[in-house]
Design a protein around this motif. Structure first.
Motif, PDB file in Angstrom:
ATOM      1  N   ALA A 107       4.975  14.489  -8.661  1.00  0.00           N
ATOM      2  CA  ALA A 107       5.858  14.359  -7.499  1.00  0.00           C
ATOM      3  C   ALA A 107       5.315  13.326  -6.514  1.00  0.00           C
ATOM      4  O   ALA A 107       6.076  12.538  -5.937  1.00  0.00           O
ATOM      5  CB  ALA A 107       6.029  15.719  -6.819  1.00  0.00           C
ATOM      6  N   ILE A 108       4.017  13.328  -6.357  1.00  0.00           N
ATOM      7  CA  ILE A 108       3.397  12.357  -5.447  1.00  0.00           C
ATOM      8  C   ILE A 108       3.607  10.939  -5.970  1.00  0.00           C
ATOM      9  O   ILE A 108       4.006  10.019  -5.236  1.00  0.00           O
ATOM     10  CB  ILE A 108       1.881  12.657  -5.287  1.00  0.00           C
ATOM     11  CG1 ILE A 108       1.688  13.993  -4.565  1.00  0.00           C
ATOM     12  CG2 ILE A 108       1.173  11.522  -4.550  1.00  0.00           C
ATOM     13  CD1 ILE A 108       0.234  14.415  -4.421  1.00  0.00           C
ATOM     14  N   ILE A 109       3.380  10.770  -7.254  1.00  0.00           N
ATOM     15  CA  ILE A 109       3.526   9.430  -7.846  1.00  0.00           C
ATOM     16  C   ILE A 109       4.977   8.958  -7.738  1.00  0.00           C
ATOM     17  O   ILE A 109       5.260   7.819  -7.346  1.00  0.00           O
ATOM     18  CB  ILE A 109       3.065   9.449  -9.321  1.00  0.00           C
ATOM     19  CG1 ILE A 109       1.563   9.801  -9.384  1.00  0.00           C
ATOM     20  CG2 ILE A 109       3.326   8.106  -9.991  1.00  0.00           C
ATOM     21  CD1 ILE A 109       1.032  10.053 -10.784  1.00  0.00           C
TER      22      ILE A 109
ATOM     23  N   ALA B 298      -0.124   3.692  -7.330  1.00  0.00           N
ATOM     24  CA  ALA B 298       0.046   5.059  -6.840  1.00  0.00           C
ATOM     25  C   ALA B 298      -1.305   5.776  -6.798  1.00  0.00           C
ATOM     26  O   ALA B 298      -2.260   5.360  -7.453  1.00  0.00           O
ATOM     27  CB  ALA B 298       1.013   5.820  -7.746  1.00  0.00           C
ATOM     28  N   THR B 299      -1.343   6.814  -6.034  1.00  0.00           N
ATOM     29  CA  THR B 299      -2.533   7.658  -5.999  1.00  0.00           C
ATOM     30  C   THR B 299      -2.851   8.148  -7.410  1.00  0.00           C
ATOM     31  O   THR B 299      -1.947   8.479  -8.185  1.00  0.00           O
ATOM     32  CB  THR B 299      -2.260   8.887  -5.100  1.00  0.00           C
ATOM     33  OG1 THR B 299      -1.892   8.418  -3.800  1.00  0.00           O
ATOM     34  CG2 THR B 299      -3.474   9.785  -4.989  1.00  0.00           C
TER      35      THR B 299
ATOM     36  N   ASN C 127      -2.389   6.039 -16.527  1.00  0.00           N
ATOM     37  CA  ASN C 127      -2.061   7.449 -16.295  1.00  0.00           C
ATOM     38  C   ASN C 127      -0.625   7.675 -15.810  1.00  0.00           C
ATOM     39  O   ASN C 127      -0.133   8.795 -15.871  1.00  0.00           O
ATOM     40  CB  ASN C 127      -3.050   8.068 -15.301  1.00  0.00           C
ATOM     41  CG  ASN C 127      -2.875   7.485 -13.910  1.00  0.00           C
ATOM     42  OD1 ASN C 127      -2.851   6.264 -13.750  1.00  0.00           O
ATOM     43  ND2 ASN C 127      -2.706   8.330 -12.910  1.00  0.00           N
ATOM     44  N   ASP C 128       0.041   6.626 -15.328  1.00  0.00           N
ATOM     45  CA  ASP C 128       1.373   6.872 -14.746  1.00  0.00           C
ATOM     46  C   ASP C 128       2.458   5.902 -15.243  1.00  0.00           C
ATOM     47  O   ASP C 128       3.527   5.816 -14.648  1.00  0.00           O
ATOM     48  CB  ASP C 128       1.302   6.865 -13.207  1.00  0.00           C
ATOM     49  CG  ASP C 128       0.765   5.564 -12.624  1.00  0.00           C
ATOM     50  OD1 ASP C 128       0.731   4.550 -13.344  1.00  0.00           O
ATOM     51  OD2 ASP C 128       0.374   5.571 -11.438  1.00  0.00           O
ATOM     52  N   TYR C 129       2.182   5.195 -16.339  1.00  0.00           N
ATOM     53  CA  TYR C 129       3.164   4.178 -16.738  1.00  0.00           C
ATOM     54  C   TYR C 129       4.497   4.796 -17.184  1.00  0.00           C
ATOM     55  O   TYR C 129       5.552   4.188 -17.003  1.00  0.00           O
ATOM     56  CB  TYR C 129       2.583   3.251 -17.825  1.00  0.00           C
ATOM     57  CG  TYR C 129       2.562   3.845 -19.198  1.00  0.00           C
ATOM     58  CD1 TYR C 129       3.664   3.730 -20.049  1.00  0.00           C
ATOM     59  CD2 TYR C 129       1.444   4.539 -19.658  1.00  0.00           C
ATOM     60  CE1 TYR C 129       3.643   4.299 -21.313  1.00  0.00           C
ATOM     61  CE2 TYR C 129       1.425   5.106 -20.916  1.00  0.00           C
ATOM     62  CZ  TYR C 129       2.526   4.990 -21.731  1.00  0.00           C
ATOM     63  OH  TYR C 129       2.512   5.569 -22.971  1.00  0.00           O
TER      64      TYR C 129
ATOM     65  N   ASN D  14       0.848  -1.201   0.000  1.00  0.00           N
ATOM     66  CA  ASN D  14       0.000   0.000   0.000  1.00  0.00           C
ATOM     67  C   ASN D  14       0.882   1.249   0.000  1.00  0.00           C
ATOM     68  O   ASN D  14       1.106   1.869   1.033  1.00  0.00           O
ATOM     69  CB  ASN D  14      -0.921  -0.034   1.225  1.00  0.00           C
ATOM     70  CG  ASN D  14      -1.919   1.115   1.226  1.00  0.00           C
ATOM     71  OD1 ASN D  14      -1.838   2.021   0.388  1.00  0.00           O
ATOM     72  ND2 ASN D  14      -2.848   1.079   2.152  1.00  0.00           N
ATOM     73  N   ILE D  15       1.383   1.603  -1.195  1.00  0.00           N
ATOM     74  CA  ILE D  15       2.328   2.728  -1.284  1.00  0.00           C
ATOM     75  C   ILE D  15       1.640   4.082  -1.178  1.00  0.00           C
ATOM     76  O   ILE D  15       2.275   5.090  -0.868  1.00  0.00           O
ATOM     77  CB  ILE D  15       3.172   2.688  -2.583  1.00  0.00           C
ATOM     78  CG1 ILE D  15       2.284   2.536  -3.824  1.00  0.00           C
ATOM     79  CG2 ILE D  15       4.199   1.582  -2.517  1.00  0.00           C
ATOM     80  CD1 ILE D  15       3.036   2.631  -5.143  1.00  0.00           C
TER      81      ILE D  15
END
Ligand SMILES: *Cc1c(COP(=O)(O)O)cnc(C)c1O
Length: 213
Positions: A156-158, A149-150, A189-191, A112-113
């Motif tokens: 920056a959060i990711i 990730a969120t 969205n974050d790959y 749970n990152i």
């Protein structure tokens, strides 16, 4: 319907990583289409739908990944049909796998990152001791770590969340006799960010599909 242009450019962009197509948005025909385009790693996140698709497609050249939350009571009916589990996140699940799986199963520990209570996964501080315990389960072969990730536009959060997983991987590998090799991070969205953090398995869904008109 599969978006062939996106699939082709993704395969080009992610050479030597594995794209696990999250096919909750698609049917059996879409899956066969993905396979013919070169994506043969297929990820399902619900047991019922997985079993329906597996029934129809088990003779196809597919590597089956289960990527969603897995309820312990459902392990028995599906565990011998999959090649990888991305969502091992608790001892009670490990017990069920140990009981019902015939051959050792390649598993990712889900972490749970994002630290959101709505997300599944082991808390970061419990992962190393969980990994050590898994050595006693001969039907479980830990091959990597998985994280989500969120969902945010704030890179920056990711990045911060993915970095926790790469740190954990090094920590585990500093004490492991057999290093874990894989990181299952990166979604539609974050790959691109996940590629920077050494993702080996990108679980990509929505962008592979066109909206039906
Ligand atoms: C749906 C799903 C994905 C892919 O999500 P997209 O944002 O559609 O790419 C990845 N991992 C899991 C566990 C999923 O359920």
């Amino acid at each position: 319907m599969v978006n062939e242009e996106v699939v082709k450019s993704l395969l080009e962009e992610t050479k030597n990583r594995t794209i696990v197509a999250a096919t909750k948005y698609g049917n059996e025909v879409d899956i066969l289409n993905l396979v013919s385009l070169g994506i043969k790693d297929i990820g399902e996140n619900r047991v019922k739908v997985f079993l329906e698709k597996y029934e129809l497609l088990h003779d196809a050249d597919i590597v089956w990944h289960f990527i969603g939350h897995l309820q312990s009571k459902k392990v028995k009916m599906m565990i011998n049909k999959i090649d990888y589990l991305h969502s091992l996140d608790r001892l009670s699940l490990a017990e069920q796998i140990q009981e019902h799986r015939s051959l050792p199963l390649s598993c990712f520990i889900e972490v749970n990152i994002s630290n959101e209570s709505t997300k599944y996964g082991l808390p970061i501080e419990e992962v190393v001791s969980f990994y050590k315990k898994m050595r006693n389960y001969d039907k479980i072969n830990i091959v990597g770590l998985m994280g989500m990730a969120t969902h945010t536009d704030d890179e920056a959060i990711i990045r911060h969340q993915f970095s926790k997983l790469t740190e954990l991987k090094s920590e585990i590998n500093s004490l492991a006799d057999k290093p874990i090799e894989y990181l299952s991070i990166g979604m539609s969205n974050d790959y691109k960010i996940a590629l920077d953090f050494g993702s080996t398995h990108l679980r990509i869904g929505s962008i592979l599909f066109r909206k039906e008109e």
